[in-house]
Design a protein around this motif. Structure first.
Motif, short mmCIF file in Angstrom:
data_model
loop_
_atom_site.label_atom_id
_atom_site.label_comp_id
_atom_site.label_asym_id
_atom_site.label_seq_id
_atom_site.Cartn_x
_atom_site.Cartn_y
_atom_site.Cartn_z
N ASP A 80 0.93 -1.23 0.05
CA ASP A 80 0.04 0.02 -0.05
C ASP A 80 0.81 1.15 -0.06
N VAL A 81 0.41 2.28 -0.63
CA VAL A 81 1.03 3.66 -0.57
C VAL A 81 0.57 4.60 0.32
N LEU A 117 5.82 10.26 -1.10
CA LEU A 117 5.11 8.96 -0.58
C LEU A 117 5.90 7.89 -0.20
N PHE A 118 5.32 6.73 0.39
CA PHE A 118 5.94 5.73 1.10
C PHE A 118 5.39 4.53 0.84
N VAL A 119 5.91 3.41 0.55
CA VAL A 119 5.29 2.13 0.38
C VAL A 119 5.44 1.35 1.41
N ALA A 128 9.21 2.40 2.99
CA ALA A 128 10.36 2.90 2.02
C ALA A 128 9.73 4.11 1.07
N PRO A 129 10.44 5.17 0.92
CA PRO A 129 10.09 6.35 0.00
C PRO A 129 10.05 5.94 -1.17
N LEU A 130 9.13 6.67 -1.90
CA LEU A 130 8.76 6.66 -3.40
C LEU A 130 9.24 8.24 -3.81
N SER A 173 -4.31 4.81 3.45
CA SER A 173 -3.51 4.37 2.35
C SER A 173 -4.15 5.35 1.19
N VAL A 174 -3.24 5.84 -0.02
CA VAL A 174 -3.77 6.42 -1.16
C VAL A 174 -3.53 5.64 -2.33
N GLY A 175 -3.53 4.26 -1.97
CA GLY A 175 -3.32 3.52 -3.25
C GLY A 175 -2.53 2.28 -2.88
#
Length: 99
Positions: A5-6, A15-17, A33-35, A77-79
């Motif tokens: 999830d992001v 954003l982070f996963v 972990a960052p995106l 979560s945003v996605g």
């Protein structure tokens, strides 16, 4: 909360996963972990910093910057990028196992 999830953490533009398996949901932390938005000026390690797509944008996966974050600080979560699981786990294999 689900693996891959992001999230957009409160007070952050990054954003982070979520990398953590649901098998250990009893902990009050998640491993994130960052995106980072892809930028031609960045010099990523291609086998570790994989390009991932989210909401029609390209991001670099930055697992070397992962951190445990308290679940109460994460938000909703945003996605999800679960469809890119193979790329994520391949990057983690290189980071942790060198393969």
């Amino acid at each position: 909360m689900a693996q891959f999830d992001v999230y957009s953490l409160p007070g952050s533009d990054t954003l982070f996963v979520d990398l953590q398996s649901g098998a250990v949901d009893e902990y009050n932390t998640r491993l994130l972990a960052p995106l980072v938005p892809a930028d031609p000026r960045l010099k990523p390690l291609r086998r570790v910093n994989r390009e991932l797509r989210f909401n029609s944008r390209t991001y670099l996966f930055m697992p070397q910057l992962m951190s445990a974050v308290r679940t109460r600080d994460i938000g909703k979560s945003v996605g999800s990028i679960a469809d890119q699981r193979d790329q994520i786990t391949a990057a983690l294999d290189v980071l942790f196992l060198g393969i």
